[in-house]
Design a protein around this motif. Structure first.
Motif, mmCIF file in Angstrom:
data_model
loop_
_atom_site.group_PDB
_atom_site.id
_atom_site.type_symbol
_atom_site.label_atom_id
_atom_site.label_comp_id
_atom_site.label_asym_id
_atom_site.label_seq_id
_atom_site.Cartn_x
_atom_site.Cartn_y
_atom_site.Cartn_z
ATOM 1 N N MET A 36 0.822 -1.215 0.000
ATOM 2 C CA MET A 36 0.000 0.000 0.000
ATOM 3 C C MET A 36 0.851 1.257 0.000
ATOM 4 O O MET A 36 0.471 2.277 -0.556
ATOM 5 N N ALA A 39 3.089 0.566 -3.987
ATOM 6 C CA ALA A 39 2.482 0.276 -5.300
ATOM 7 C C ALA A 39 1.784 1.525 -5.829
ATOM 8 O O ALA A 39 1.293 2.348 -5.059
ATOM 9 N N GLN A 40 1.774 1.661 -7.148
ATOM 10 C CA GLN A 40 1.103 2.795 -7.780
ATOM 11 C C GLN A 40 -0.265 2.343 -8.303
ATOM 12 O O GLN A 40 -0.448 1.158 -8.620
ATOM 13 N N ALA A 41 -1.171 3.300 -8.431
ATOM 14 C CA ALA A 41 -2.459 2.991 -9.049
ATOM 15 C C ALA A 41 -2.193 2.446 -10.457
ATOM 16 O O ALA A 41 -1.251 2.873 -11.131
ATOM 17 N N ALA A 56 -8.955 -6.226 -0.256
ATOM 18 C CA ALA A 56 -9.106 -4.867 0.286
ATOM 19 C C ALA A 56 -7.944 -3.982 -0.152
ATOM 20 O O ALA A 56 -8.141 -2.846 -0.589
ATOM 21 N N VAL A 57 -6.723 -4.515 -0.074
ATOM 22 C CA VAL A 57 -5.549 -3.719 -0.448
ATOM 23 C C VAL A 57 -5.589 -3.361 -1.940
ATOM 24 O O VAL A 57 -5.316 -2.221 -2.327
ATOM 25 N N THR A 59 -8.228 -3.020 -3.771
ATOM 26 C CA THR A 59 -9.271 -2.000 -3.932
ATOM 27 C C THR A 59 -8.741 -0.630 -3.544
ATOM 28 O O THR A 59 -8.871 0.345 -4.287
ATOM 29 N N LEU A 60 -8.112 -0.567 -2.375
ATOM 30 C CA LEU A 60 -7.710 0.734 -1.833
ATOM 31 C C LEU A 60 -6.513 1.310 -2.582
ATOM 32 O O LEU A 60 -6.443 2.511 -2.827
ATOM 33 N N ALA A 61 -5.567 0.459 -2.941
ATOM 34 C CA ALA A 61 -4.389 0.957 -3.660
ATOM 35 C C ALA A 61 -4.698 1.134 -5.151
ATOM 36 O O ALA A 61 -3.887 1.682 -5.883
ATOM 37 N N ASP A 62 -5.852 0.642 -5.569
ATOM 38 C CA ASP A 62 -6.331 0.850 -6.941
ATOM 39 C C ASP A 62 -5.412 0.211 -7.991
ATOM 40 O O ASP A 62 -5.145 0.802 -9.037
#
Lengths: 108, 141
Positions: A36, A39-41, A56-57, A59-62
């Motif tokens: 998180m 990593a880049q989107a 979840a990670v 999703t949040l980190a896209d």
């Protein structure tokens, strides 16, 4: 390159709710907070972790797609979560390094 | 100026694997509001780390997210043991998490550093035996 194109290169589908998603860059990591933080989107994220927190990670980190290296299995209930949360997940038979090398070639 | 939007969540400790529910919900709601995607990404990562911290260390707590036109505040409050040495806890790689937490992919000692990294301002109020409140602000513009 879009996620679904990876299916032509030895990757198999685990969950593919957003097949047209563009991939930009790759990140490898199994410690979720580290991922998180770094990593880049839109990255393809290569990991051997297969618990629910991965979804979840992602999703949040896209990230664009989670790639489970070494043919790691994802439990059925987590596959359903991935589909519900629009998280693409593919599987690769190769170890993380070789998976990354292949992605490097494909993303050039 | 319009009233701020407030989201309130109870962060439940009963099922570790459900941690992140609040962050994912906030992310979805903020997307519907049309906020910039980098702001949403920063906020949801910072909040998720906070949620995980509350589950690991404090047996849960509450999370409040206040959205104004200029900034978003996240207030995470728990009644856990408190943080004995905040400077040490802020160091990347320092962790007191158990082996079980490591097996779930957490406990890398990146939680608080990530919260600082992804918020524009962060304040920690902690008292041993009483609990911890972390307040983070992310500016929208």
């Amino acid at each position: 390159m879009i996620v679904s194109e990876l299916l032509e290169h030895g990757f198999t589908e685990v969950a593919l709710p957003d097949p047209e998603r563009e991939i930009h860059g790759v990140y490898i990591g199994d410690l979720l907070s580290w991922v998180m933080g770094r990593a880049q989107a839109d990255n393809a994220w290569i990991t051997i972790m297969s618990n629910i927190n991965v979804i979840a990670v992602a999703t949040l980190a896209d990230t664009a797609v989670v790639i489970l290296s070494e043919d790691v299995e994802l439990p059925e209930e987590i596959v359903r979560q991935a589909e519900m949360k629009d998280v693409n997940v593919l599987r690769s038979p190769k170890p993380s390094y070789e998976t990354a090398v292949l992605l490097y070639e494909l993303l050039k | 100026m319009s009233e701020p939007l407030v989201f309130h969540f109870e962060v439940d400790v009963s099922d570790f694997t459900s941690a992140g529910t609040a962050s994912v919900t906030v992310k979805k709601n903020l997307r519907q509001l049309g906020l910039p995607s980098d702001v949403i990404r920063k906020l949801s990562i910072a909040m998720y780390e906070g949620e995980i911290n509350m589950v690991i260390h404090a047996e849960g707590g509450t999370a409040d997210v206040i959205v104004t036109e200029e900034y978003i505040d996240i207030i995470l409050k728990d009644h856990g043991p408190g943080i004995p040495d905040v400077d040490l806890a802020m160091q990347e790689g320092y962790s007191t998490a158990t082996a079980q937490i490591h097996s779930l992919g957490f406990g890398a000692g990146m939680g608080l550093p990530n919260m600082k990294r992804y918020s524009d301002e962060m304040k920690i109020d902690t008292e041993l035996g009483v609990g911890t409140t972390v307040t983070m602000r992310i500016w929208i513009r």
